[in-house]
Design a protein around this motif. Sequence first.
Motif, PDB file in Angstrom:
ATOM      1  N   VAL A  95      24.717  28.490 -29.131  1.00  0.00           N
ATOM      2  CA  VAL A  95      25.511  29.143 -30.177  1.00  0.00           C
ATOM      3  C   VAL A  95      26.961  28.689 -30.106  1.00  0.00           C
ATOM      4  O   VAL A  95      27.589  28.373 -31.133  1.00  0.00           O
ATOM      5  N   TYR A  96      27.503  28.628 -28.897  1.00  0.00           N
ATOM      6  CA  TYR A  96      28.911  28.262 -28.752  1.00  0.00           C
ATOM      7  C   TYR A  96      29.156  26.811 -29.177  1.00  0.00           C
ATOM      8  O   TYR A  96      30.158  26.487 -29.819  1.00  0.00           O
ATOM      9  N   GLN A  97      28.212  25.933 -28.842  1.00  0.00           N
ATOM     10  CA  GLN A  97      28.406  24.516 -29.133  1.00  0.00           C
ATOM     11  C   GLN A  97      28.111  24.163 -30.581  1.00  0.00           C
ATOM     12  O   GLN A  97      28.567  23.124 -31.066  1.00  0.00           O
ATOM     13  N   ALA A  98      27.373  25.008 -31.307  1.00  0.00           N
ATOM     14  CA  ALA A  98      26.917  24.652 -32.652  1.00  0.00           C
ATOM     15  C   ALA A  98      28.065  24.272 -33.577  1.00  0.00           C
ATOM     16  O   ALA A  98      27.966  23.297 -34.327  1.00  0.00           O
ATOM     17  N   SER A  99      29.150  25.031 -33.563  1.00  0.00           N
ATOM     18  CA  SER A  99      30.294  24.753 -34.444  1.00  0.00           C
ATOM     19  C   SER A  99      31.583  24.681 -33.635  1.00  0.00           C
ATOM     20  O   SER A  99      32.653  25.057 -34.119  1.00  0.00           O
ATOM     21  N   ALA A 100      31.479  24.165 -32.391  1.00  0.00           N
ATOM     22  CA  ALA A 100      32.657  24.103 -31.520  1.00  0.00           C
ATOM     23  C   ALA A 100      33.766  23.251 -32.115  1.00  0.00           C
ATOM     24  O   ALA A 100      34.950  23.502 -31.869  1.00  0.00           O
ATOM     25  N   ASP A 101      33.403  22.259 -32.929  1.00  0.00           N
ATOM     26  CA  ASP A 101      34.433  21.434 -33.548  1.00  0.00           C
ATOM     27  C   ASP A 101      35.258  22.222 -34.551  1.00  0.00           C
ATOM     28  O   ASP A 101      36.405  21.867 -34.837  1.00  0.00           O
ATOM     29  N   LEU A 102      34.687  23.314 -35.071  1.00  0.00           N
ATOM     30  CA  LEU A 102      35.415  24.155 -36.030  1.00  0.00           C
ATOM     31  C   LEU A 102      36.224  25.228 -35.326  1.00  0.00           C
ATOM     32  O   LEU A 102      37.408  25.430 -35.637  1.00  0.00           O
ATOM     33  N   HIS A 103      35.632  25.945 -34.377  1.00  0.00           N
ATOM     34  CA  HIS A 103      36.329  27.086 -33.776  1.00  0.00           C
ATOM     35  C   HIS A 103      37.069  26.752 -32.480  1.00  0.00           C
ATOM     36  O   HIS A 103      37.817  27.576 -31.974  1.00  0.00           O
ATOM     37  N   GLY A 104      36.871  25.535 -31.971  1.00  0.00           N
ATOM     38  CA  GLY A 104      37.474  25.197 -30.678  1.00  0.00           C
ATOM     39  C   GLY A 104      38.983  25.276 -30.661  1.00  0.00           C
ATOM     40  O   GLY A 104      39.582  25.672 -29.652  1.00  0.00           O
TER      41      GLY A 104
END
Length: 442
Positions: A57-66
């Motif tokens: 879950v954390y890695q799925a959109s990490a480029d957005l929320h990181g």
Amino acid sequence: MSGDEGADGTATGLPGAGPRWADLGWLVNGDPERVRGLLDSGGGPHADRDARLLAAVYQASADLHGEAPPWVRRQVLALDAARYGDLELSALIAAVPVAEADAEPWRVLWSTGSRSDADFQMIPSGHTSGVTGVATASLDGRHVVITGSKDRTVQVRDLGTGRPVGGPMTGLDGRVWALATATVHDRPYVVTAEDWAVRAWDLATRHQTGELPGIDGEAWCVGTAVVRGRPCVLASDDDVSVRVWDLAGGEQVGELTGHDDFLMAVETLVIDGRPHAVGCMSRGAIWIWDLTTGRPAGEPLPGHDGEAWAVATAVVGGRAHAITAGYDATVRVWDLTTRQEVGRLNGHEGTVSAVVTTVIGGELRVVTGGSDGTVCLWEPATGRQTGRELVFPAPVHALTAYPEGPLVVGFGADIAALTPHVDPGSTSAGSQRRPMVASINS
């Protein structure tokens, strides 16, 4: 990982080391680089399944929320947990406190996604390309959401659960650019605007009832209305003509006149007891037609700088209004009685390609979505944004809302249904509100 500290200074660890979900506050508020490192080191093939899911879950959109603030991370993680099918985890993440931000006002009912790995797969949408149109209807006693896509498919899902309802509609041979619903002889119909056709479908049987004549190019939009007591469809293609068809019989019964550019979006409404259409045009002007006569109801409104892509209508202060959006990144509000622009909603970065009106907590709201991957809610009477924007991992090109029900968002090739926990118009300290350039005077 014992001894690592969460956002509140307490010890934390991966799921499986204690309660089912250990310290989600650390997941939302912690330093992203450190969180990713700990998840990677503790989420291998021999880790607890919950730990592996949390890492996914954390890695799925990490480029957005990181690199985003925690309130964005909370939103996106709750969405991605639902995309993986774990609504319990989604709700727990949405409940995590975030400094200087309100409680999350939205709950994700369900969402689809295309990401998968060796252990987990997101809920597939059935689409392989961008969702371009969404609509709701009642079918066999339940509410459904219908989605159309550039992949030449139309899907039907249960609005409450997201589960597919019946099989796909067959016979489409072009990209679907828009769709609308109507009722014919007490049966729900769907009308699709495609590359080379406008088609009508019986929603219950999934069978095409007819291809409406006169279309031989790309039909960008479609609208439905009741004219002289019969359900009608209006659409156009590359020859700028806007045709009106009888939906039950399939024959053309009228044509809208006066304009000389292409129709990009259309919405219908009743003004003084007569059906009207509001059209957004390729050069930015806004036209209003009386559907009984087919003639323009006055001169066009000046509209937008560049293509106008989306339109919705509402009654504000007892008067008919149109809300239009377009390529110039603005959302404009028009009083259709005075024919004046009475407000401008500024908040998106890039093209605003979707707009809808809905009622939330008894209050009318304007909802807008754009190429920046955000959805914003606005008070039409004041022109202020209510709460923080909703953030999605792909551009938002389609929106709809069931009356007093879920908000449905088409982002990329996926769909999400959200329902409010509380009225997003809350004026608590964490809310961000952007004023319009001019307030609405209704």
